[in-house]
Scaffold this motif. Structure first.
Motif, PDB file in Angstrom:
ATOM      1  N   ASN A   1       0.819  -1.209   0.000  1.00 41.43           N
ATOM      2  CA  ASN A   1       0.000   0.000   0.000  1.00 41.43           C
ATOM      3  C   ASN A   1       0.854   1.262   0.000  1.00 41.43           C
ATOM      4  O   ASN A   1       2.080   1.203  -0.098  1.00 41.43           O
ATOM      5  CB  ASN A   1      -0.936   0.005   1.209  1.00 41.43           C
ATOM      6  CG  ASN A   1      -1.954  -1.124   1.161  1.00 41.43           C
ATOM      7  OD1 ASN A   1      -2.128  -1.781   0.132  1.00 41.43           O
ATOM      8  ND2 ASN A   1      -2.646  -1.344   2.273  1.00 41.43           N
ATOM      9  N   ASN A   2       0.180   2.400   0.120  1.00 39.52           N
ATOM     10  CA  ASN A   2       0.832   3.717   0.213  1.00 39.52           C
ATOM     11  C   ASN A   2       1.656   4.066  -1.020  1.00 39.52           C
ATOM     12  O   ASN A   2       2.732   4.660  -0.937  1.00 39.52           O
ATOM     13  CB  ASN A   2       1.708   3.788   1.475  1.00 39.52           C
ATOM     14  CG  ASN A   2       0.907   3.542   2.735  1.00 39.52           C
ATOM     15  OD1 ASN A   2      -0.201   4.061   2.889  1.00 39.52           O
ATOM     16  ND2 ASN A   2       1.445   2.730   3.632  1.00 39.52           N
ATOM     17  N   ILE A   3       1.123   3.675  -2.198  1.00 36.06           N
ATOM     18  CA  ILE A   3       1.756   4.009  -3.471  1.00 36.06           C
ATOM     19  C   ILE A   3       1.173   5.336  -3.966  1.00 36.06           C
ATOM     20  O   ILE A   3      -0.034   5.493  -4.060  1.00 36.06           O
ATOM     21  CB  ILE A   3       1.508   2.911  -4.514  1.00 36.06           C
ATOM     22  CG1 ILE A   3       2.043   1.559  -4.025  1.00 36.06           C
ATOM     23  CG2 ILE A   3       2.114   3.297  -5.852  1.00 36.06           C
ATOM     24  CD1 ILE A   3       3.536   1.485  -3.891  1.00 36.06           C
ATOM     25  N   THR A   4       2.044   6.291  -4.292  1.00 36.99           N
ATOM     26  CA  THR A   4       1.595   7.597  -4.769  1.00 36.99           C
ATOM     27  C   THR A   4       1.510   7.601  -6.290  1.00 36.99           C
ATOM     28  O   THR A   4       2.480   7.259  -6.976  1.00 36.99           O
ATOM     29  CB  THR A   4       2.550   8.706  -4.304  1.00 36.99           C
ATOM     30  OG1 THR A   4       2.551   8.755  -2.875  1.00 36.99           O
ATOM     31  CG2 THR A   4       2.112  10.066  -4.853  1.00 36.99           C
ATOM     32  N   LEU A   5       0.340   8.010  -6.800  1.00 37.39           N
ATOM     33  CA  LEU A   5       0.094   8.054  -8.237  1.00 37.39           C
ATOM     34  C   LEU A   5      -0.447   9.432  -8.613  1.00 37.39           C
ATOM     35  O   LEU A   5      -1.126  10.074  -7.812  1.00 37.39           O
ATOM     36  CB  LEU A   5      -0.921   6.990  -8.652  1.00 37.39           C
ATOM     37  CG  LEU A   5      -0.565   5.529  -8.354  1.00 37.39           C
ATOM     38  CD1 LEU A   5      -1.790   4.654  -8.543  1.00 37.39           C
ATOM     39  CD2 LEU A   5       0.576   5.078  -9.266  1.00 37.39           C
TER      40      LEU A   5
ATOM     41  N   LEU B   1      -6.595   1.663  -6.101  1.00 42.75           N
ATOM     42  CA  LEU B   1      -6.800   2.204  -4.764  1.00 42.75           C
ATOM     43  C   LEU B   1      -6.740   1.071  -3.749  1.00 42.75           C
ATOM     44  O   LEU B   1      -7.273  -0.019  -3.983  1.00 42.75           O
ATOM     45  CB  LEU B   1      -8.158   2.906  -4.675  1.00 42.75           C
ATOM     46  CG  LEU B   1      -8.286   4.265  -5.358  1.00 42.75           C
ATOM     47  CD1 LEU B   1      -9.720   4.783  -5.201  1.00 42.75           C
ATOM     48  CD2 LEU B   1      -7.308   5.279  -4.786  1.00 42.75           C
ATOM     49  N   ALA B   2      -6.144   1.343  -2.611  1.00 41.20           N
ATOM     50  CA  ALA B   2      -5.995   0.300  -1.598  1.00 41.20           C
ATOM     51  C   ALA B   2      -7.290   0.038  -0.841  1.00 41.20           C
ATOM     52  O   ALA B   2      -7.435  -1.017  -0.216  1.00 41.20           O
ATOM     53  CB  ALA B   2      -4.886   0.682  -0.613  1.00 41.20           C
ATOM     54  N   ASP B   3      -8.216   0.981  -0.884  1.00 39.27           N
ATOM     55  CA  ASP B   3      -9.469   0.850  -0.147  1.00 39.27           C
ATOM     56  C   ASP B   3     -10.649   1.055  -1.092  1.00 39.27           C
ATOM     57  O   ASP B   3     -10.487   1.457  -2.248  1.00 39.27           O
ATOM     58  CB  ASP B   3      -9.529   1.861   1.005  1.00 39.27           C
ATOM     59  CG  ASP B   3      -8.407   1.635   2.021  1.00 39.27           C
ATOM     60  OD1 ASP B   3      -8.319   0.509   2.540  1.00 39.27           O
ATOM     61  OD2 ASP B   3      -7.635   2.578   2.265  1.00 39.27           O
TER      62      ASP B   3
ATOM     63  N   SER C   1      -5.209  10.019  -9.045  1.00 38.35           N
ATOM     64  CA  SER C   1      -4.284  10.860  -8.272  1.00 38.35           C
ATOM     65  C   SER C   1      -4.525  10.535  -6.805  1.00 38.35           C
ATOM     66  O   SER C   1      -5.589  10.842  -6.254  1.00 38.35           O
ATOM     67  CB  SER C   1      -4.541  12.344  -8.543  1.00 38.35           C
ATOM     68  OG  SER C   1      -4.068  12.721  -9.810  1.00 38.35           O
ATOM     69  N   THR C   2      -3.555   9.880  -6.180  1.00 39.14           N
ATOM     70  CA  THR C   2      -3.752   9.404  -4.817  1.00 39.14           C
ATOM     71  C   THR C   2      -2.419   9.091  -4.168  1.00 39.14           C
ATOM     72  O   THR C   2      -1.433   8.782  -4.841  1.00 39.14           O
ATOM     73  CB  THR C   2      -4.631   8.125  -4.814  1.00 39.14           C
ATOM     74  OG1 THR C   2      -4.841   7.695  -3.469  1.00 39.14           O
ATOM     75  CG2 THR C   2      -3.987   7.005  -5.615  1.00 39.14           C
ATOM     76  N   ALA C   3      -2.387   9.176  -2.851  1.00 40.97           N
ATOM     77  CA  ALA C   3      -1.251   8.689  -2.066  1.00 40.97           C
ATOM     78  C   ALA C   3      -1.598   7.355  -1.433  1.00 40.97           C
ATOM     79  O   ALA C   3      -0.818   6.808  -0.662  1.00 40.97           O
ATOM     80  CB  ALA C   3      -0.892   9.701  -0.980  1.00 40.97           C
TER      81      ALA C   3
END
Length: 462
Positions: free
Chosen positions: A79-83, A109-111, A140-142
């Motif tokens: 998890n916690n991959i920034t895109l 997305l992780a969730d 776009s997500t962290a």
């Protein structure tokens, strides 16, 4: 404003540049996966129920229980991959299994809602294989996640190593960097004509000035089994270590404004089947694809019901290329500089999922100069927030536009297919010498039919 014509031009000095650019390899990029070599244990990787994991001879060993109903019922992930939406990335890894099994790898997305920006089904065997999947992020997500979904199989063991996710940072990335230049189609319309008419005084000029250059192959109902047809073309390019250019041209009600190239699949359902099979024909091989020329510009000539149907079909098309053709850069067609306002076109592109693909194309089958087309593309991209890439069709823009779009006189070949030139790529999308329809200086030549007279006029600029 039909498809098989558009208006573009490039200066005579540009026309003489004309060599295919081979991109340099991508420079080193920031690694987004932590501990992808498993040199420091398993953290921060995690495993779900039905799996257990440990480091085994420098690789991650994943023991997978049998009897699960879905691939995601047994998985390992980080998890916690920034895109960033619109940016290009490449996911790569080594994998081997104790038996031949099917698995799924995702970047998502992780969730909840677990939105995917990359989903690939992979075939694992007892021989270790390197997998590499370039893609353009729609997120776009962290809170991104890289996952390996290993369920829905009998009990088995998988070993993973060298897992990497990097952002592509140079023009040499993606399918350009995977090949040694653009593919010259030996069976293009001008090539076939020159080969079959060797005794014609025009044949040598058509061969040297047009047929020997990289250009797109157009696919539609005439292509027969679309998966086989696309696969054969892409496979020939892949065997030559070259990058093919393809055009998907089968949307129902196509060329609604121009009228010379009407047709397309018989229904929305038929089109969805066809475009899915098209993407499957490319598979994991590198390619450039222009999706449905004129399909968004034609909105002004369509009913609201037809527009909504087309939005659904084009959105589905972008999803198919994102999911089934990981090494292809696909571009939705965005008309030309003399047709639709940039902000309007940006809105249309957004509505059909431009974030799912590489970007958009401009000037397909038209004549506007490269400078005009670049300005138009930049304006569209600005309205999109600067997240997309675009390509320009330069096949017939050597003398610019005279205000006519259907087989006008006095046009000239433009800069040959190459990387750069005010856009991501300059491409010969329209096949030079193919008619726009029964019009202009070729009133008796149907759309899509090669005319040596049209070809020679483009060579001479007459």
């Amino acid at each position: 404003m039909r498809v098989l014509t558009r208006l573009a031009a490039v200066t005579a000095a540009t026309v003489t540049a004309l060599s295919v650019a081979v991109a340099t390899p991508a420079s080193a990029a920031t690694e987004l996966v932590v501990n992808g070599t498993f040199g420091t244990g398993t953290a921060p990787w995690w495993s779900s129920s039905n799996t257990s994991m440990a480091v085994d001879t420098g690789r991650l060993r994943v023991n997978v229980a049998g009897g699960t109903a879905n691939p995601w019922d047994a998985m390992v992930a980080q998890n916690n991959i920034t895109l960033t939406s619109g940016k290009a990335y490449t996911l790569s890894f080594d994998a081997v299994a104790s038996a031949s099994v099917s698995a799924v790898t995702t970047v998502q997305l992780a969730d909840s809602p677990y939105t995917n920006t990359l989903t690939r089904t992979i075939a694992l065997t007892t021989t270790s294989k390197r997998f590499s999947f370039p893609f353009t992020s729609s997120l776009s997500t962290a809170a991104g996640q890289v996952s390996f979904q290993l369920g829905k199989n009998a009990a088995h063991t998988v070993h993973l190593d060298n897992v990497s996710l990097t952002e592509a940072t140079t023009p040499g990335s993606g399918p350009i960097g995977m090949t040694s230049g653009f593919y010259v189609d030996p069976n293009s319309n001008p090539a076939v004509w020159a080969r079959n008419n060797a005794g014609d005084s025009r044949a040598a000029r058509v061969q040297s000035s047009i047929a020997s250059k990289p250009m797109a192959r157009w696919f539609g109902s005439w292509s027969g089994d679309i998966t086989a047809s696309v696969s054969s073309f892409v496979g020939a390019a892949d065997s030559a270590d070259k990058l093919p250019i393809l055009v998907a041209y089968n949307i129902p009600g196509r060329d609604a404004c121009g009228g010379h190239s009407g047709g397309g699949a018989g229904s929305e359902a038929a089109y969805k089947t066809w475009i899915s099979a098209f993407a499957s024909g490319i598979g994991d091989r590198p390619a450039v694809v222009v999706i449905e020329p004129d399909s968004l510009g034609d909105f002004d000539c369509m009913s609201e019901t037809a527009r909504q149907e087309r939005i659904r079909m084009l959105t589905y098309a972008t999803e198919q290329f994102r999911g089934k053709a990981a090494n292809a850069w696909a571009y939705l067609d965005a008309g030309n500089a003399g047709w639709t306002a940039p902000a309007t076109m940006a809105s249309r592109l957004r509505s059909v999922g431009v974030a799912n693909v590489r970007g958009f194309s401009v000037n397909v089958s038209n004549y506007y100069t490269t400078g005009q087309s670049s300005t138009y593309g930049d304006a569209i991209n600005s309205a999109l927030g600067g997240t997309a890439k675009f390509v320009i069709d330069t096949s017939r823009n050597g003398n610019g536009s005279n205000g006519e779009w259907c087989n006008p006189s006095g046009r000239r070949l433009g800069a040959t297919t190459q990387v750069g030139g005010g856009a991501e790529m300059l491409l010969w999308v329209k096949v030079p010498g193919d008619s726009d329809g029964n019009c202009g200086i070729a009133p008796n030549v149907p759309a899509g039919t090669f005319s040596p007279d049209l070809a020679i006029r483009l060579i001479d600029g007459t």
